[in-house]
Design an enzyme around this catalytic site. Structure first.
Site, PDB file in Angstrom:
ATOM      1  N   GLY A  30       0.832  -1.203   0.000  1.00  0.00           N
ATOM      2  CA  GLY A  30       0.000   0.000   0.000  1.00  0.00           C
ATOM      3  C   GLY A  30       0.863   1.248   0.000  1.00  0.00           C
ATOM      4  O   GLY A  30       2.094   1.183   0.087  1.00  0.00           O
ATOM      5  N   GLY A  85       0.759  -0.719   6.559  1.00  0.00           N
ATOM      6  CA  GLY A  85      -0.346   0.222   6.674  1.00  0.00           C
ATOM      7  C   GLY A  85      -1.628  -0.485   7.070  1.00  0.00           C
ATOM      8  O   GLY A  85      -1.629  -1.681   7.375  1.00  0.00           O
ATOM      9  N   ALA A  86      -2.732   0.261   7.065  1.00  0.00           N
ATOM     10  CA  ALA A  86      -4.046  -0.332   7.368  1.00  0.00           C
ATOM     11  C   ALA A  86      -5.126   0.512   6.708  1.00  0.00           C
ATOM     12  O   ALA A  86      -4.915   1.694   6.425  1.00  0.00           O
ATOM     13  CB  ALA A  86      -4.276  -0.379   8.874  1.00  0.00           C
ATOM     14  N   ASP A  87      -6.254  -0.107   6.475  1.00  0.00           N
ATOM     15  CA  ASP A  87      -7.402   0.632   5.944  1.00  0.00           C
ATOM     16  C   ASP A  87      -8.256   1.196   7.074  1.00  0.00           C
ATOM     17  O   ASP A  87      -8.885   2.240   6.918  1.00  0.00           O
ATOM     18  CB  ASP A  87      -8.233  -0.290   5.045  1.00  0.00           C
ATOM     19  CG  ASP A  87      -7.405  -0.764   3.863  1.00  0.00           C
ATOM     20  OD1 ASP A  87      -6.927   0.094   3.105  1.00  0.00           O
ATOM     21  OD2 ASP A  87      -7.181  -1.976   3.730  1.00  0.00           O
ATOM     22  N   GLY A  99      -7.111  -3.446   1.347  1.00  0.00           N
ATOM     23  CA  GLY A  99      -7.581  -2.511   0.323  1.00  0.00           C
ATOM     24  C   GLY A  99      -6.821  -2.680  -0.985  1.00  0.00           C
ATOM     25  O   GLY A  99      -7.357  -2.429  -2.059  1.00  0.00           O
ATOM     26  N   GLU A 106       0.293 -10.206   3.885  1.00  0.00           N
ATOM     27  CA  GLU A 106       0.548  -9.270   4.994  1.00  0.00           C
ATOM     28  C   GLU A 106       0.318  -9.965   6.339  1.00  0.00           C
ATOM     29  O   GLU A 106       1.078  -9.763   7.292  1.00  0.00           O
ATOM     30  CB  GLU A 106      -0.366  -8.052   4.874  1.00  0.00           C
ATOM     31  CG  GLU A 106      -0.017  -7.167   3.687  1.00  0.00           C
ATOM     32  CD  GLU A 106      -0.999  -6.034   3.473  1.00  0.00           C
ATOM     33  OE1 GLU A 106      -0.590  -5.010   2.920  1.00  0.00           O
ATOM     34  OE2 GLU A 106      -2.180  -6.167   3.839  1.00  0.00           O
TER      35      GLU A 106
HETATM   36  C1  A5P Z   1      -2.888  -3.749   1.151  1.00  0.00           C
HETATM   37  O1  A5P Z   1      -3.639  -4.841   0.741  1.00  0.00           O
HETATM   38  C2  A5P Z   1      -3.490  -3.151   2.360  1.00  0.00           C
HETATM   39  O2  A5P Z   1      -3.654  -3.999   3.441  1.00  0.00           O
HETATM   40  C3  A5P Z   1      -2.784  -1.882   2.769  1.00  0.00           C
HETATM   41  O3  A5P Z   1      -1.867  -2.091   3.785  1.00  0.00           O
HETATM   42  C4  A5P Z   1      -3.828  -0.954   3.208  1.00  0.00           C
HETATM   43  O4  A5P Z   1      -4.795  -0.942   2.171  1.00  0.00           O
HETATM   44  C5  A5P Z   1      -3.307   0.442   3.456  1.00  0.00           C
HETATM   45  O5  A5P Z   1      -3.008   1.042   2.235  1.00  0.00           O
HETATM   46  P1  A5P Z   1      -2.639   2.565   2.150  1.00  0.00           P
HETATM   47  O6  A5P Z   1      -1.391   2.745   2.940  1.00  0.00           O
HETATM   48  O7  A5P Z   1      -2.419   2.801   0.683  1.00  0.00           O
HETATM   49  O8  A5P Z   1      -3.786   3.345   2.683  1.00  0.00           O
END
Ligand code: A5P
Length: 238
Positions: A30, A85-87, A99, A106
């Site tokens: 992400g 990261g996280a949504d 996302g 992950e």
């Molecule tokens: C990837 O599949 C996700 O788990 C990302 O870690 C998460 O969507 C966060 O993405 P951003 O840093 O782009 O918001």
């Protein structure tokens, strides 16, 4: 650069302070993780020695391009630190991830790390998970039957009929790095993350869902007013 990008870089920069020479690192996926990898690349160019494993092909390519040493997770586990990261994140550091469709790798990488640190801008903080549709990775074989089992699990837990969309990339289904499909499931406010996570893990045909419960050791949350470092009320299992 947008305000959100600036905040993502700020959170990534704070996480970089946790990186010590010789560490074995897990690199999340992400845009926030990409900011972390970019900063890590600068440190590596400056002489920092670390070895990393990536949670997606995209991040692997980014890290490789920056000259970051990479190896398969099997060769590195247990990792000293995974940063991702996280949504969405709540006060217990329960997360929605996926996302970008990378949540299965992950989760495997996070579960293989002694410390799992989440980096995010303030928009990801929620009182209760569920505003962001929960990604569920499913094997392509007879995936409509998996979808029906997912709906039955949701109904059994009292979520009722939930909108579920197979993720698309243009006109074709989105395919994960593992060759699978994603169903984005709108449960609405998730009342019991652990219960839902356990139920979804039981659904035949589901590879992995994007609920990360009791996994994160720390959340580095960057808001316009400053960075907040949040630790879970209950320590993670690993
Ligand atoms: C990837 O599949 C996700 O788990 C990302 O870690 C998460 O969507 C966060 O993405 P951003 O840093 O782009 O918001």
């Amino acid at each position: 650069m947008s305000d959100a990008d600036t905040l993502k870089i700020a959170a990534a920069g704070r996480a970089l302070e946790l990186v010590m020479p010789g560490m074995k690192l897990g690199l999340g996926s992400g845009s926030t993780s990409a900011a972390f990898v970019e900063l890590l690349g600068e440190r590596v160019r400056g002489g920092l020695k670390v070895i990393c494993t990536a949670t997606s092909e995209a991040i692997h390519e980014q890290a490789r391009g920056l000259g970051i040493a990479l190896a398969p997770l099997e060769e590195l586990a247990p990792l000293d630190l995974a940063v991702d990261g996280a949504d969405e994140a709540d006060a217990d550091l329960n997360l929605i991830k996926g996302g970008g469709g990378a949540h299965t790798r992950e989760k495997i990488v996070a579960a293989s790390a002694k410390k799992f640190v989440v980096i995010a801008d303030g928009s990801k903080w929620v009182d209760r998970l569920g505003r962001f549709p929960l990604p569920v990775e499913a094997v392509p074989f007879a995936h409509q039957t998996t979808r029906a089992r997912l709906q039955a699990a949701a109904t059994a837990l009292g979520y009722g009929k939930i909108p579920m969309t197979m993720r698309m990339k243009g006109a074709a289904p989105f395919v994960t790095d593992n060759g699978n499909l994603i169903y984005d499931c709108r449960f609405g406010a998730i009342t019991d993350c652990a219960k839902l996570a356990a139920a979804l893990s039981q659904v035949t045909g589901v590879v992995e869902h994007g609920l990360f419960v009791g996994m994160a050791n720390r959340l580095i949350l960057a808001r316009v007013g400053g960075i907040e470092v949040i630790e879970p009320r209950t320590p993670p299992r690993h």
